[in-house]
Structures are given as structure tokens and as C-alpha cells.
Design a protein around this motif. Structure first.
Motif, mmCIF file in Angstrom:
data_model
loop_
_atom_site.group_PDB
_atom_site.id
_atom_site.type_symbol
_atom_site.label_atom_id
_atom_site.label_comp_id
_atom_site.label_asym_id
_atom_site.label_seq_id
_atom_site.Cartn_x
_atom_site.Cartn_y
_atom_site.Cartn_z
ATOM 1 N N ILE A 8 0.838 -1.201 0.000
ATOM 2 C CA ILE A 8 0.000 0.000 0.000
ATOM 3 C C ILE A 8 0.874 1.253 0.000
ATOM 4 O O ILE A 8 0.553 2.262 -0.628
ATOM 5 N N GLU A 9 2.001 1.174 0.698
ATOM 6 C CA GLU A 9 2.879 2.334 0.852
ATOM 7 C C GLU A 9 3.458 2.802 -0.483
ATOM 8 O O GLU A 9 3.858 3.969 -0.619
ATOM 9 N N ASP A 10 3.488 1.928 -1.484
ATOM 10 C CA ASP A 10 4.069 2.287 -2.774
ATOM 11 C C ASP A 10 3.015 2.543 -3.853
ATOM 12 O O ASP A 10 3.361 2.693 -5.027
ATOM 13 N N ALA A 11 1.757 2.592 -3.460
ATOM 14 C CA ALA A 11 0.709 2.934 -4.422
ATOM 15 C C ALA A 11 0.789 4.419 -4.768
ATOM 16 O O ALA A 11 1.124 5.248 -3.923
ATOM 17 N N LYS A 12 0.457 4.759 -6.002
ATOM 18 C CA LYS A 12 0.420 6.161 -6.420
ATOM 19 C C LYS A 12 -0.905 6.814 -6.047
ATOM 20 O O LYS A 12 -0.967 8.016 -5.776
ATOM 21 N N VAL A 13 -1.970 6.002 -6.069
ATOM 22 C CA VAL A 13 -3.306 6.464 -5.689
ATOM 23 C C VAL A 13 -3.905 5.415 -4.763
ATOM 24 O O VAL A 13 -3.764 4.214 -5.010
ATOM 25 N N ILE A 14 -4.554 5.859 -3.696
ATOM 26 C CA ILE A 14 -5.206 4.944 -2.759
ATOM 27 C C ILE A 14 -6.643 5.409 -2.579
ATOM 28 O O ILE A 14 -6.892 6.578 -2.256
ATOM 29 N N LEU A 15 -7.587 4.507 -2.815
ATOM 30 C CA LEU A 15 -9.002 4.790 -2.587
ATOM 31 C C LEU A 15 -9.454 4.018 -1.359
ATOM 32 O O LEU A 15 -9.345 2.794 -1.319
ATOM 33 N N ILE A 16 -9.923 4.745 -0.354
ATOM 34 C CA ILE A 16 -10.379 4.154 0.907
ATOM 35 C C ILE A 16 -11.879 4.355 1.017
ATOM 36 O O ILE A 16 -12.372 5.494 0.918
ATOM 37 N N THR A 30 -1.013 3.259 9.148
ATOM 38 C CA THR A 30 0.306 3.890 9.103
ATOM 39 C C THR A 30 0.921 3.786 7.707
ATOM 40 O O THR A 30 1.629 4.705 7.265
ATOM 41 N N TYR A 31 0.666 2.690 6.998
ATOM 42 C CA TYR A 31 1.165 2.549 5.635
ATOM 43 C C TYR A 31 0.487 3.566 4.715
ATOM 44 O O TYR A 31 1.127 4.146 3.830
ATOM 45 N N ILE A 32 -0.805 3.747 4.920
ATOM 46 C CA ILE A 32 -1.536 4.714 4.093
ATOM 47 C C ILE A 32 -1.016 6.126 4.343
ATOM 48 O O ILE A 32 -0.750 6.882 3.397
ATOM 49 N N LYS A 33 -0.840 6.468 5.600
ATOM 50 C CA LYS A 33 -0.377 7.821 5.923
ATOM 51 C C LYS A 33 1.053 8.056 5.433
ATOM 52 O O LYS A 33 1.369 9.147 4.939
ATOM 53 N N VAL A 36 1.099 8.805 1.740
ATOM 54 C CA VAL A 36 0.684 10.173 1.424
ATOM 55 C C VAL A 36 1.742 11.191 1.841
ATOM 56 O O VAL A 36 2.149 12.057 1.055
ATOM 57 N N THR A 37 2.222 11.085 3.073
ATOM 58 C CA THR A 37 3.082 12.134 3.626
ATOM 59 C C THR A 37 4.543 12.017 3.195
ATOM 60 O O THR A 37 5.260 13.018 3.143
ATOM 61 N N GLN A 38 4.991 10.788 2.889
ATOM 62 C CA GLN A 38 6.404 10.596 2.572
ATOM 63 C C GLN A 38 6.672 10.231 1.117
ATOM 64 O O GLN A 38 7.790 10.411 0.630
ATOM 65 N N LYS A 39 5.639 9.706 0.429
ATOM 66 C CA LYS A 39 5.881 9.237 -0.938
ATOM 67 C C LYS A 39 4.971 9.886 -1.970
ATOM 68 O O LYS A 39 4.992 9.495 -3.144
ATOM 69 N N GLY A 40 4.163 10.840 -1.534
ATOM 70 C CA GLY A 40 3.390 11.631 -2.481
ATOM 71 C C GLY A 40 2.169 10.971 -3.073
ATOM 72 O O GLY A 40 1.645 11.437 -4.094
ATOM 73 N N ALA A 41 1.672 9.899 -2.468
ATOM 74 C CA ALA A 41 0.472 9.243 -2.980
ATOM 75 C C ALA A 41 -0.743 10.155 -2.850
ATOM 76 O O ALA A 41 -0.832 10.980 -1.934
ATOM 77 N N LYS A 42 -1.687 10.017 -3.766
ATOM 78 C CA LYS A 42 -2.957 10.734 -3.701
ATOM 79 C C LYS A 42 -3.979 9.836 -3.007
ATOM 80 O O LYS A 42 -4.133 8.668 -3.373
ATOM 81 N N LEU A 43 -4.661 10.382 -2.025
ATOM 82 C CA LEU A 43 -5.621 9.606 -1.235
ATOM 83 C C LEU A 43 -7.035 10.107 -1.496
ATOM 84 O O LEU A 43 -7.319 11.302 -1.341
#
Length: 530
Positions: A8-16, A30-33, A36-43
Motif C-alpha cells: 500500500i505504501e508504494d501505491a500512487k493512488v489509494i481509494l479508501i 500507518t502505511y496509508i499515511k 501520502v506524507t512521505q511518498k506523495g500518494a494521492k488519497l
């Protein structure tokens, strides 16, 4: 999960959606956050409540409870109409595309806005964002499934993942976050009414013969009943005895008045548990089981990872491991189960279950869990599913129309109730409700209500309200908060003294047989004398 937690931590986009992840799955959150905060994913968060993850979201869409199929179809409509889908993936790896395209025609952003309450522009923005980059991961939980259309909603999410080419790739997929620590494991080894271990169907003659031979007894080819169906059958006198293990239906099942009546009608009720739960208090016989720290075995978590459980302390009092109790009982009923250890039982599981065949206690001692399918002892386990092909060959698109919830607000019951969990308590609180620390942080239940509704109803923060439905009523303190929208209230279901499930109904998803815990109509008013 089709994929793994760490991915999950390496996804570019995450839909929750349908998951209050920080409270129900805080480690996964924590992986989701971090993504977003460290790898620039869009949530993208799609939830009727302002759950904590909305603070990290690029987009937050606030849908009406029970409208999930509509908004998912809305995203699919935009992705198709704007040519944002993965054409090569659809052609090579899927079927049923034209049927999906046809049903999606009416799900314009404007139509979906009327059904779901999500502004049309937000539907368009979410669709574009989800389709803009890969890999894209979808995570969901019981906020999606606990509806009469829960199966439809999950199939619709699968449509979204396949349409954008996000199944069978690292950090993508459709990822259900399971509700308890070993729900996945219990399902894997046949704790469902229609399958043996590894989801081998009881109605398949070859499978039935295989298990009949292994267990030395003829086996029925008829699927059994699900939990709510069992309660209904008990109420009608069709089920006369019930054996309950590690479950507390007097808190966790819908329409508790009906549940209590059903249990009291049984000729014989046995409860096997570690505490004298509300259900155990109704039992004719209570068998003391042991906690996770007092037994050996395995748990399988939400990412299909089989992990060892090792006995750390000796069982207290006369309590015994579940398998030992069941083996003794079976022997006394004329069906010997002469197991000598949890490992011996696991060896039988792997011998009968192709997806577990390569997993052994010896391997688990050396590794931090192994993810099934693992067909042989040389296989490393499977990090994500459907890499080159789907189990059925091509992935099947399902053309699904939106259906409204079973019960919506009306003049008599004008508000909508949705239920869920909180960080500090676990399921029916049979364990956490006995923990001094947990009770200090979260001593009792409450009802979330919007400020607008509180003012309209004459309710103040902390005041006790009377909440009633067509099935029962409770009295519960009010928490005035912007977390919920006007017209909707939220109650955590953990607390027997103010049980949300006194109010919920038992209408079922026709396929998954899951009750619609997430939507029912209620009336809220100040409690007399409070």
C-alpha cells in the motif's frame, strides 16, 4: 487482500471506502499515511463520516450511507466516457465489458449526485484522479459489505480496479481489511456454510468424496445456514441446539430482541469462550476455552499471511484449547478425532487444502509468516494475486444496477443510523470491556449527532437521548460533532448496555447473507427525565 499490506505504501493512488482505518486497522493506516506524507500518494476517501483519514485526503467524498454502487458506477461512467480506462488490459484480461458499458450509461455525475449526495464535480474529480496514475490500490471494509447490496458493492469495486488495469500488479488490487485477527484463517479452513477448506464447494461431488474419505464419514452436499439464518431457524423451532465458539451474538448480531428470543427457544445452547459473555449467560453449558497466549496454532491475517501462534503461558484453571475440547466431544459422540497437537491438525489442513499445501510449522518457525497460495514447500508464498491471469481465466466485469437500502428514513423514523467501531474496543468488548486501561480511555458508548440536528431536537452534548427503531430502543449519551452529517447518527456497537444492535434490522445480502448493519431508520428524542 489481492495484494499485501506493505505494498500500500508504494501505491500512487489509494481509494479508501467503508473503512475507518485509523481506528479499526491502525497498523495498516500507518502505511496509508506514510504513502501520502512521505511518498506523495494521492488519497481518495469516500465515507459519510469525517473519519481521521480525511485529514490526509486529496479528495473526500461524503456519500449517503447505502449508495455505494451508485457512486462507484459514477466513477466508472466518467472513466469510460473520458477514455481513461486501460484499453489493453480490458481487451487482454477481461470479459463482460460491453454489458458493463451498457448499464453504466445512466450513471452520469448528475444522476449519481441525486442518489449519493456527492456533488457531480467531485465524482468527476475522483474518477480522473483514480485513473490518472498507477498503481492504484482500493481498500475497503465492512462499511461497504454490511448492506443488502454488499456483494454488489464489492463486485463494483472489482470493476473499478479491472477497468483501470490495477489487478495483478504490485501495490494495486482490491483489498478487504478483515474485521478480526483470524477471520481470514477461519474462512480459509471452512468456517463457512457452503465450503470445505480452501473454499472447496460442499456441492461438488469430487470434493465431497475427497473429504468424506479423509474424515471417514459420509458428508452432506447441502450448504448450511449463516448466522442470521440460524437465529431465524431457531426462532421457528427448526434449529433446536446451537454451539457457539468465541462469538457473542447477544451484542454483535442485528435485532437483538429477536436474537434473545431465538436463543431462549433453543432446547440446548452451548457456549465455548474465555469469559462469561452476554450470550454465555443464556447457555445451558459453558465450556472454558483459552486465550491466544495459552495455545499453539496459526492465525491467518488479512493479507493471507499464515503466522504461528505459540503458547506463552499455561492455561488458567480448567480451561482448555478449543481443538482439545472439540476432539474430546467428538469422541464421546462416536466420531473419534484422536489429534495430539495443533501441528497434527495443521498437517491435515495442508494435506486437504491446495493453497496451504506448502506451509508447515517447520517453515513458519523460520519465516515471519507465509502468504497463500503456497502450493509446495519450495514455493515462497504469493505476495499478490492474479499476476498473469485470474483464477477463472479472464476477469469478469459485472453489470450492476444500484438498489436502495432495505429501510430508509420516513415520517415515523426520520433519521438514519449507521454503526461501527472505535479504536479502544474490540468487537463485542468481551475482552476490552474488562480492560481497566481501555475503559479508562473509553468507558461507554455514545451517539454522534450533528449540531444542526442537536439544536433541532433540543439535545445538548452529554445529554441522554432515547433512540428507537421498529425493533427496539436504547438510551445513550449524545456527542454533538461535525463528524456526521445532518440526518445521520452514528453509534458504536460494542456496548451491551446501550447496544446499537437493539435498533438494527436483519435484512440480508442475498448472496453473502451479510446483515445490513450500516443503514436503518431511527427516531431520536430527549430521554424522559434527562
Amino acid at each position: 487482500m489481492t495484494n499485501s499490506i506493505a505494498e500500500i505504501e508504494d501505491a500512487k493512488v489509494i481509494l479508501i471506502t467503508g473503512t475507518n482505518t485509523t481506528e479499526n486497522h491502525p497498523v495498516i493506516a500507518t502505511y496509508i499515511k506514510r504513502a501520502v506524507t512521505q511518498k506523495g500518494a494521492k488519497l481518495i476517501v469516500i465515507d459519510p463520516r469525517a473519519i481521521p483519514l480525511t485529514r490526509f485526503a486529496t479528495l473526500w467524498l461524503r456519500q449517503k450511507p447505502g449508495s455505494d454502487v451508485a457512486w462507484i458506477n459514477g466513477l466508472l461512467h466518467v472513466i469510460l466516457e473520458q477514455g481513461l480506462y486501460d484499453k489493453a488490459y480490458v481487451e487482454e484480461r477481461t470479459e463482460g465489458f460491453e454489458g458493463l458499458r451498457e448499464v453504466l450509461k445512466k450513471y452520469t455525475p448528475e444522476y449519481v449526485a441525486k442518489v449519493s449526495g456527492i456533488p457531480a464535480a467531485d465524482i468527476v474529480a475522483a474518477a480522473r484522479l483514480f485513473a490518472a496514475d498507477k498503481p492504484a490500490s482500493i481498500c475497503y471494509a465492512m462499511g461497504i459489505t454490511q448492506h443488502i447490496t454488499g456483494t454488489d458493492a464489492v463486485k463494483s469495486l472489482a470493476n473499478l480496479a479491472m477497468l483501470t488495469g490495477n489487478v495483478g500488479v504490485p501495490s494495486g488490487g482490491v483489498n478487504p481489511l478483515r474485521g478480526q485477527n483470524n477471520v481470514q484463517g477461519a474462512c480459509d479452513v471452512g468456517a463457512l456454510p457452503n465450503v470445505f477448506t480452501g473454499y472447496q464447494k460442499v456441492g461438488d461431488p469430487a470434493i465431497q468424496e475427497k473429504f468424506s474419505k479423509a474424515w471417514g464419514a459420509p458428508l452432506s452436499d447441502k450448504p448450511g445456514l449463516t448466522i442470521v439464518e440460524i437465529m431465524n431457524a431457531a426462532h421457528e423451532g427448526k434449529v433446536r441446539a446451537l454451539y457457539v465458539m468465541g462469538e457473542n451474538p447477544m451484542v454483535s448480531d442485528p435485532d437483538l430482541t429477536h436474537v434473545e428470543e431465538s436463543l431462549k427457544k433453543l432446547d440446548f445452547l452451548v457456549v465455548q469462550d474465555i469469559f462469561l459473555t452476554e450470550t454465555a449467560r443464556l447457555a445451558h453449558v459453558v465450556l472454558p476455552a483459552v486465550t491466544f497466549a495459552e495455545k499453539d496454532g496459526t492465525f491467518t491475517n488479512t493479507e493471507r499471511r499464515v503466522q504461528r501462534v505459540r503458547k506463552a503461558v499455561e492455561p488458567a484453571g480448567r480451561s482448555r484449547a478449543d481443538w482439545a475440547i472439540l476432539s474430546d466431544l467428538a469422541g464421546r459422540m462416536g466420531s473419534p478425532m484422536p489429534y495430539r497437537s495443533a501441528e497434527e491438525i495443521f498437517d491435515e489442513i495442508r494435506a486437504l487444502t491446495p493453497s496451504y499445501a506448502g506451509i508447515s510449522f517447520a517453515r513458519l518457525e523460520q519465516e515471519s509468516g507465509i502468504q497463500w497460495p503456497c502450493p509446495n514447500e519450495e514455493h515462497p508464498g504469493t505476495r499478490f494475486l492474479h499476476r498473469d491471469r485470474f483464477t477463472r481465466g479472464k476477469g469478469l466485469f459485472h453489470a450492476i444496477d444500484y438498489l436502495p437500502p432495505h429501510e430508509l428514513p420516513d415520517a415515523s423514523y426520520p433519521m438514519m443510523l449507521t454503526t461501527g467501531r472505535v479504536l479502544y474496543h474490540y468487537h463485542s468488548a468481551s475482552m476490552t470491556g474488562r480492560s481497566e486501561g481501555m475503559l479508562f480511555r473509553y468507558p461507554n458508548g455514545y451517539m454522534e449527532v450533528s449540531r444542526k440536528d442537536a439544536e433541532r431536537l433540543g439535545l445538548a452534548d452529554g445529554q441522554v437521548a432515547r433512540v428507537s427503531s421498529r425493533r427496539g430502543e436504547i438510551r445513550i449519551p449524545v456527542h454533538v460533532t461535525p463528524v456526521v452529517e445532518p440526518g445521520t447518527v452514528f453509534i458504536p456497537f460494542h456496548f451491551y448496555e446501550m447496544a446499537a444492535n437493539r435498533l438494527t434490522h436483519s435484512a440480508l445480502d442475498p448472496v453473502g447473507k451479510i446483515p445490513e448493519y450500516k443503514v436503518c431508520a431511527v427516531k431520536v428524542e430527549p430521554s424522559a427525565g434527562c
